[in-house]
Design a protein around this motif. Structure first.
Motif, PDB file in Angstrom:
ATOM      1  N   UNK A  15     -82.230   0.300 -43.783  1.00 34.24           N
ATOM      2  CA  UNK A  15     -83.343  -0.495 -44.021  1.00 34.24           C
ATOM      3  C   UNK A  15     -84.710   0.354 -43.468  1.00 34.24           C
ATOM      4  N   UNK A  16     -85.817  -0.058 -43.339  1.00 30.51           N
ATOM      5  CA  UNK A  16     -87.288   0.674 -43.085  1.00 30.51           C
ATOM      6  C   UNK A  16     -86.963   1.260 -41.803  1.00 30.51           C
ATOM      7  N   UNK A  17     -86.404   0.896 -40.720  1.00 36.26           N
ATOM      8  CA  UNK A  17     -85.865   1.394 -39.344  1.00 36.26           C
ATOM      9  C   UNK A  17     -84.676   1.408 -38.996  1.00 36.26           C
ATOM     10  N   UNK A  18     -84.169   1.901 -37.977  1.00 31.93           N
ATOM     11  CA  UNK A  18     -82.880   1.776 -37.404  1.00 31.93           C
ATOM     12  C   UNK A  18     -81.872   2.964 -38.013  1.00 31.93           C
ATOM     13  N   UNK A  19     -80.734   2.520 -37.775  1.00 34.89           N
ATOM     14  CA  UNK A  19     -79.410   3.426 -38.103  1.00 34.89           C
ATOM     15  C   UNK A  19     -79.278   3.586 -39.460  1.00 34.89           C
ATOM     16  N   UNK A  20     -78.963   4.336 -40.201  1.00 34.11           N
ATOM     17  CA  UNK A  20     -78.087   4.388 -41.409  1.00 34.11           C
ATOM     18  C   UNK A  20     -76.758   4.458 -41.349  1.00 34.11           C
TER      19      UNK A  20
END
Length: 146
Positions: A15-20
């Motif tokens: 998503x727009x922030x955080x882990x992939x």
């Protein structure tokens, strides 16, 4: 070995922030994020570290095949790859890969022959051969007890 072409599939979700989440069919998912150099959190795999790991992994697997074909006995191969990321003509790219390898062999092994097989593995590594940066191999052979 299966005939060419070989196809491999991997993807990522985020998503727009955080882990992939990096995934491939039938494999364990890997968390990923930008490295600290790109303001990422650190402590997880990044595309940059995965690329260097792929070169190291391919080197060891290529050496394994070369050693088997040459009937070279060996005990352990330690390998690390350091990739240099730079801006070249306005484009961020890896410009250099230094593969450092230490091959542990039984006493009495022909060190020159083992060294040549490590060089053969570096030249035969399909992942490294797919990249454009300069490559350097720093390899040494060490006699060790089993």
């Amino acid at each position: 070995m299966h005939p060419y072409p070989h196809l491999y599939k991997a993807g990522t979700t985020g998503g727009p922030t955080g882990m992939l989440t990096v995934s491939s069919p039938g494999l364990v998912d890997l968390p990923s994020a930008p490295p600290p150099e790109f303001d990422g959190p650190g402590g997880v795999w990044s595309p940059e570290t995965m690329l260097c790991a792929a070169v190291a992994d391919c080197f060891v697997l290529t050496f394994r095949a070369a050693a088997r074909a040459s009937k070279l006995e060996w005990l352990l191969l330690e390998c690390s790859v350091e990739g240099t990321l730079e801006r070249v003509e306005g484009v961020t790219q890896f410009t250099r890969y230094v593969t450092t390898a230490t091959l542990h062999v039984p006493p009495g092994t022909d060190a020159g022959r083992a060294q040549k097989l490590m060089e053969k593995a570096e030249h035969g590594c399909l992942v490294a051969n797919s990249l454009t940066g300069k490559r350097e191999l720093v390899a040494r052979v060490v006699e060790s007890q089993a």
